[in-house]
Design an enzyme around this catalytic site. Structure first.
Site, PDB file in Angstrom:
ATOM      1  N   SER A  26      23.245 -64.068 -13.145  1.00 24.99           N
ATOM      2  CA  SER A  26      24.435 -64.873 -12.870  1.00 24.99           C
ATOM      3  C   SER A  26      24.278 -65.561 -11.526  1.00 24.99           C
ATOM      4  O   SER A  26      24.190 -64.899 -10.480  1.00 24.99           O
ATOM      5  CB  SER A  26      25.681 -63.992 -12.826  1.00 24.99           C
ATOM      6  OG  SER A  26      26.723 -64.708 -12.178  1.00 24.99           O
ATOM      7  N   HIS A  74      22.948 -67.547 -16.358  1.00 26.63           N
ATOM      8  CA  HIS A  74      24.377 -67.335 -16.626  1.00 26.63           C
ATOM      9  C   HIS A  74      25.204 -68.091 -15.581  1.00 26.63           C
ATOM     10  O   HIS A  74      25.042 -67.893 -14.372  1.00 26.63           O
ATOM     11  CB  HIS A  74      24.680 -65.840 -16.578  1.00 26.63           C
ATOM     12  CG  HIS A  74      26.073 -65.477 -16.974  1.00 26.63           C
ATOM     13  ND1 HIS A  74      26.501 -65.427 -18.281  1.00 26.63           N
ATOM     14  CD2 HIS A  74      27.157 -65.148 -16.222  1.00 26.63           C
ATOM     15  CE1 HIS A  74      27.771 -65.071 -18.324  1.00 26.63           C
ATOM     16  NE2 HIS A  74      28.203 -64.897 -17.091  1.00 26.63           N
ATOM     17  N   ASP A 120      28.909 -68.973 -14.249  1.00 29.83           N
ATOM     18  CA  ASP A 120      30.295 -68.496 -14.253  1.00 29.83           C
ATOM     19  C   ASP A 120      31.253 -69.571 -13.756  1.00 29.83           C
ATOM     20  O   ASP A 120      31.184 -69.988 -12.599  1.00 29.83           O
ATOM     21  CB  ASP A 120      30.422 -67.266 -13.340  1.00 29.83           C
ATOM     22  CG  ASP A 120      29.847 -66.025 -13.990  1.00 29.83           C
ATOM     23  OD1 ASP A 120      30.233 -65.726 -15.132  1.00 29.83           O
ATOM     24  OD2 ASP A 120      29.003 -65.361 -13.357  1.00 29.83           O
ATOM     25  N   MET A 163      35.097 -70.477 -12.964  1.00 32.07           N
ATOM     26  CA  MET A 163      36.399 -69.838 -12.687  1.00 32.07           C
ATOM     27  C   MET A 163      37.380 -70.869 -12.158  1.00 32.07           C
ATOM     28  O   MET A 163      37.016 -71.697 -11.321  1.00 32.07           O
ATOM     29  CB  MET A 163      36.214 -68.751 -11.622  1.00 32.07           C
ATOM     30  CG  MET A 163      35.201 -67.704 -12.013  1.00 32.07           C
ATOM     31  SD  MET A 163      34.985 -66.532 -10.664  1.00 32.07           S
ATOM     32  CE  MET A 163      33.797 -65.418 -11.401  1.00 32.07           C
ATOM     33  N   HIS A 211      29.815 -69.385 -19.075  1.00 32.82           N
ATOM     34  CA  HIS A 211      30.920 -68.438 -19.273  1.00 32.82           C
ATOM     35  C   HIS A 211      32.182 -69.062 -18.674  1.00 32.82           C
ATOM     36  O   HIS A 211      32.334 -69.132 -17.450  1.00 32.82           O
ATOM     37  CB  HIS A 211      30.533 -67.119 -18.566  1.00 32.82           C
ATOM     38  CG  HIS A 211      31.601 -66.070 -18.574  1.00 32.82           C
ATOM     39  ND1 HIS A 211      31.516 -64.937 -17.796  1.00 32.82           N
ATOM     40  CD2 HIS A 211      32.775 -65.962 -19.260  1.00 32.82           C
ATOM     41  CE1 HIS A 211      32.582 -64.181 -18.002  1.00 32.82           C
ATOM     42  NE2 HIS A 211      33.360 -64.784 -18.874  1.00 32.82           N
ATOM     43  N   MET A 258      35.749 -68.982 -17.618  1.00 32.64           N
ATOM     44  CA  MET A 258      36.913 -68.150 -17.281  1.00 32.64           C
ATOM     45  C   MET A 258      38.020 -69.102 -16.863  1.00 32.64           C
ATOM     46  O   MET A 258      38.423 -69.155 -15.692  1.00 32.64           O
ATOM     47  CB  MET A 258      36.546 -67.169 -16.155  1.00 32.64           C
ATOM     48  CG  MET A 258      35.640 -66.046 -16.632  1.00 32.64           C
ATOM     49  SD  MET A 258      34.800 -65.196 -15.274  1.00 32.64           S
ATOM     50  CE  MET A 258      33.384 -66.264 -15.075  1.00 32.64           C
ATOM     51  N   MET A 265      33.035 -57.886 -21.245  1.00 31.43           N
ATOM     52  CA  MET A 265      33.182 -57.732 -19.795  1.00 31.43           C
ATOM     53  C   MET A 265      33.217 -56.241 -19.451  1.00 31.43           C
ATOM     54  O   MET A 265      34.024 -55.481 -20.010  1.00 31.43           O
ATOM     55  CB  MET A 265      34.482 -58.383 -19.295  1.00 31.43           C
ATOM     56  CG  MET A 265      34.550 -59.897 -19.399  1.00 31.43           C
ATOM     57  SD  MET A 265      33.200 -60.804 -18.643  1.00 31.43           S
ATOM     58  CE  MET A 265      33.264 -60.232 -16.950  1.00 31.43           C
ATOM     59  N   ASP A 323      28.497 -58.231 -19.302  1.00 29.48           N
ATOM     60  CA  ASP A 323      28.659 -58.933 -18.032  1.00 29.48           C
ATOM     61  C   ASP A 323      29.533 -58.113 -17.084  1.00 29.48           C
ATOM     62  O   ASP A 323      30.698 -57.833 -17.396  1.00 29.48           O
ATOM     63  CB  ASP A 323      29.318 -60.297 -18.309  1.00 29.48           C
ATOM     64  CG  ASP A 323      29.375 -61.200 -17.081  1.00 29.48           C
ATOM     65  OD1 ASP A 323      28.865 -60.814 -16.011  1.00 29.48           O
ATOM     66  OD2 ASP A 323      29.939 -62.298 -17.223  1.00 29.48           O
TER      67      ASP A 323
HETATM   68  C1  DX5 Z   1      32.469 -61.844 -13.250  1.00 24.36           C
HETATM   69  C2  DX5 Z   1      31.361 -62.743 -13.746  1.00 24.36           C
HETATM   70  C3  DX5 Z   1      30.027 -62.098 -13.723  1.00 24.36           C
HETATM   71  C4  DX5 Z   1      29.559 -61.704 -12.355  1.00 24.36           C
HETATM   72  C5  DX5 Z   1      28.486 -60.671 -12.496  1.00 24.36           C
HETATM   73  O1  DX5 Z   1      33.678 -62.449 -13.446  1.00 24.36           O
HETATM   74  O2  DX5 Z   1      31.618 -63.165 -15.063  1.00 24.36           O
HETATM   75  O3  DX5 Z   1      29.052 -62.901 -14.387  1.00 24.36           O
HETATM   76  O4  DX5 Z   1      29.069 -62.777 -11.620  1.00 24.36           O
HETATM   77  O5  DX5 Z   1      28.145 -60.234 -11.224  1.00 24.36           O
HETATM   78  P1  DX5 Z   1      27.637 -58.766 -10.951  1.00 24.36           P
HETATM   79  O6  DX5 Z   1      26.381 -58.577 -11.768  1.00 24.36           O
HETATM   80  O7  DX5 Z   1      27.386 -58.755  -9.493  1.00 24.36           O
HETATM   81  O8  DX5 Z   1      28.721 -57.821 -11.390  1.00 24.36           O
HETATM   82 ZN    ZN Z   2      30.002 -64.117 -16.312  1.00 21.73          ZN
END
Ligand code: DX5
Ligand code: ZN
Length: 224
Positions: free
Chosen positions: A10, A35, A37, A39, A68, A70, A139, A175
């Protein structure tokens, strides 16, 4: 037959001042998927970045850009992420009332479509979607931040989803809090794609970090 374990670093844990180099380093270091992320500060209590950043790193690698989302609402942004270079787009079951519609939209854009389950969301929500998805993402932390602790009570849910998948061609991705210590729990329960942020982007040997997570997971998968 056990499918191989794929590692998806990620980039939320990367050095954003050197993002292109960081993406190159994980890809040369053996990452299978990248990956990404996204947000929005609304669906989750943090803001990361949008399609413009995905578009900027897209030329760095041919590897799968695993996006991903969110975010909520999600439908209006799916086109933008597809155009910016996503290969897979995963959406949260909790992000709105029309997950099936969004998944259809992602597939119509020629991308792999996945559903994400928060820790409090039961496996049963994917049951009506099983014939329409390419990925289930579980998750193992509450989404919003990297570096959180793996929630070990998610293990039975992962195993339940593996059983529900049966012989369908669906990736079971995990994840949150994945490390050398927790990767075996995921693999033993039947996961085949592991996202890892802080456990990959630590120190300066990302290849060694990826290899260690992969080996720990493969060992557990083979012992299944
Ligand atoms: C959390 C993200 C993850 C996160 C994982 O909301 O979706 O992808 O970045 O990070 P680690 O591996 O540090 O938990
Ligand atoms: Zn993620």
């Amino acid at each position: 037959m056990t499918s191989p374990i794929l590692i998806a670093p990620s980039i939320l844990a990367a050095d954003f001042a050197n993002l292109g180099e960081e993406v190159r380093a994980i890809c040369e270091g053996g990452a299978d998927w990248v990956h990404v992320d996204i947000m929005d500060g609304h669906f989750v209590p943090n803001i990361s970045f949008g399609p413009i950043v995905l578009n900027a790193i897209r030329p760095v690698t041919d590897k799968v850009m695993d996006v991903h989302l969110m975010i909520s609402p999600v439908d209006i942004y799916v086109d933008d992420f597809a155009k910016a270079g996503a290969d897979t787009i995963t959406i949260h079951a909790e992000a709105g009332p029309h997950a099936h519609r969004t998944l259809q939209k992602i597939k119509a854009l020629g991308k792999k479509a996945g559903i994400v389950l928060n820790p409090a969301t039961p496996a049963s929500v994917v049951d009506p979607l099983l014939d329409d998805i390419d990925i289930i993402l579980v998750m193992t932390v509450n989404p919003g931040f990297g570096g959180q602790k793996f929630i070990t009570t998610m293990e039975p849910k992962i195993a339940q989803l593996r059983a529900m998948i049966g012989n369908r061609n669906i990736d079971l991705e995990i994840d949150g809090g994945v490390t050398v210590e927790t990767a075996p729990i995921c693999a033993r329960a039947g996961a085949n794609v592991l996202v890892a942020g802080s456990a990959v982007f630590k120190g300066d040997d990302y290849a060694a970090n990826i290899k260690a997570i992969r080996e720990a997971a493969e060992q557990a998968a083979n012992a299944r």
